[in-house]
Write a protein that holds these residues in place. Structure first.
Motif, PDB file in Angstrom:
ATOM      1  N   THR A   8      62.815  17.396 158.372  1.00  0.00           N
ATOM      2  CA  THR A   8      61.689  17.494 157.448  1.00  0.00           C
ATOM      3  C   THR A   8      62.260  17.926 156.105  1.00  0.00           C
ATOM      4  N   GLU A 104      62.597  12.347 158.896  1.00  0.00           N
ATOM      5  CA  GLU A 104      61.417  11.941 159.657  1.00  0.00           C
ATOM      6  C   GLU A 104      60.129  12.272 158.911  1.00  0.00           C
ATOM      7  N   THR A 105      60.105  13.436 158.258  1.00  0.00           N
ATOM      8  CA  THR A 105      58.911  13.887 157.553  1.00  0.00           C
ATOM      9  C   THR A 105      59.275  14.287 156.125  1.00  0.00           C
ATOM     10  N   ARG A 129      54.074  16.813 161.916  1.00  0.00           N
ATOM     11  CA  ARG A 129      55.099  16.850 162.973  1.00  0.00           C
ATOM     12  C   ARG A 129      54.482  16.895 164.365  1.00  0.00           C
ATOM     13  N   ARG A 185      54.750  10.967 156.895  1.00  0.00           N
ATOM     14  CA  ARG A 185      55.849  10.417 157.686  1.00  0.00           C
ATOM     15  C   ARG A 185      56.716   9.530 156.791  1.00  0.00           C
TER      16      ARG A 185
END
Length: 418
Positions: A8, A104-105, A129, A185
């Protein structure tokens, strides 16, 4: 941080150009550059693995790195007035992917929002998440009656019926986007190339945090809000530099028949200085005043002094370099506009309670006590608070903290006593 796992990442676009407010991302609110405030908010938020600043500017890059961010240099074609935030985010993601990081984030933060609530940001990260949302943005609740101008400037109701005026408790709240942060995302952002997609949720934040700096007036409001809402914290410094008149004195003078001047000082300040010296924190009095009373008081306090100084910024830079103290590790305590150049180059600009309004605006800490009234000793929200030695407001950084920063920078060659 596991660089091989899904990350993240907080990304803060901060270009050097700005029309309304020159060098906007480096303007200080609460004594900190806006870009450093954004980095700090992201770093404090639970769930964020890495903080990245995307910039085309060398000074912003230096400030961001010092605040703990990883810097991605943005090309010129993505740094003009027409460049979108989305383009900067996509470029940063590409650069991180090239470096072998799997994002991912994404938490997209705007440095022009000086009051980013870390807890709300962390909650938004958790929403994405935990797969409860694809995109979450900050907004504050409002019950305002919105209007727009129609043809011939006629007023038209937007979110209500003009002929009905229900009570607040009978109305449905609306939410106004603050622009402070957006969490989404990374894969969905690459696909849609926009911050809103899929399941969108609101991260409710306090209304006072919603200010976004686009002009000089909003900057002044933000600086005032910082001292109203932000709680003072211990100040980790390696040295303390103070003005004399208006800090050690009440900024008045008694002139006798022969033209001699007398000033009023506080014995509490003398004790505060002694406690700072006992804690091993070097001090300097830096003053434009040429009156011998400045040197006499400094001698009494056993504090080095530079007085009769017109250019305080240059004198402070020279003193810091000679004594091997980083400017970021210095607290400067001032009261008037001639202190501003020196205050702007240190990590901890501090103002007495009765300082000039422009000085209070740019201070990181505003004391509760006035100059000459124990300001250097201060109280629990003030400068020194060494009556409780275990929890001083001015505290020398620990050796472990200094080693993490790349070595001991506290070797201060104490000048001979004046």
């Amino acid at each position: 941080m596991d660089e091989h796992g899904p990350l993240t990442v907080a990304i803060i676009p901060a270009r050097g150009g700005s029309k309304q407010v020159p060098r906007k991302n480096l303007q200080r609110v609460g004594g900190l550059p806006l870009v450093a405030r954004a980095v700090g908010a992201a770093a404090t938020a639970a769930g964020i693995d890495l903080v990245v600043v995307s910039t085309d500017d060398d000074e912003i890059a230096t400030v961001a790195a010092a605040a703990g961010a990883r810097v991605v240099r943005r090309p010129a074609e993505l740094s003009g007035d027409t460049a979108t935030s989305e383009s900067a985010l996509l470029h940063a993601l590409d650069e991180l992917e090239t470096a072998g990081l799997r994002v991912e984030t994404v938490a997209f933060l705007q440095a022009t929002s000086p009051f980013i609530p870390s807890e709300a940001l962390s909650a938004a990260v958790d929403e994405v998440r935990a797969d409860r949302a694809d995109s979450v943005f900050s907004a504050h609740e409002t019950y305002g009656f919105l209007w727009r101008e129609g043809e011939e400037r006629s007023a038209e109701a937007v979110n209500h019926e003009a002929d009905r005026r229900p009570r607040r408790q009978d109305r449905e709240p609306h939410y106004l986007e603050t622009g402070a942060f957006y969490v989404f995302r990374a894969e969905g952002f690459r696909t849609h190339r926009h911050r809103f997609f899929g399941r969108i949720r609101i991260a409710a934040v306090p209304e006072w945090t919603a200010i976004e700096i686009d002009d000089a007036e909003q900057l002044r409001i933000a600086r005032a809000l910082a001292h109203l809402y932000e709680s003072p914290q211990p100040i980790p410094v390696h040295a303390v530099v103070t003005d004399f008149d208006g800090v050690h004195t009440d900024d008045t003078a008694i002139i006798d028949a022969d033209g001699g001047e007398r000033v009023r000082v506080s014995r509490e300040d003398g004790m505060g200085v002694a406690l700072l010296r006992r804690a091993g924190i070097p001090l300097l009095i830096l003053s434009t005043e040429v009156n011998p009373v400045v040197r006499a008081r400094a001698t009494k306090l056993r504090v080095p002094v530079l007085h009769g100084i017109d250019d305080k910024e240059t004198a402070l830079r020279d003193w810091a370099r000679e004594n091997e103290v980083a400017l970021a590790d210095i607290a400067y305590l001032g009261n008037d506009v001639n202190d501003l150049p020196a205050m702007r180059i240190v990590g901890w600009p501090v103002a007495v309670a009765d300082a000039h309004p422009l000085v209070r605006e740019e201070a990181r800490v505003v004391l509760r006590r006035r100059g000459g009234d124990g300001a250097v000793r201060a109280d629990r929200t003030g400068v020194v608070e060494l009556t409780d030695i275990g929890n001083p407001v001015f505290a020398r950084r620990s050796p472990s903290a200094r080693s993490q920063e790349g070595g001991d920078r506290t070797r201060v060659g104490r000048p001979e006593e004046p």
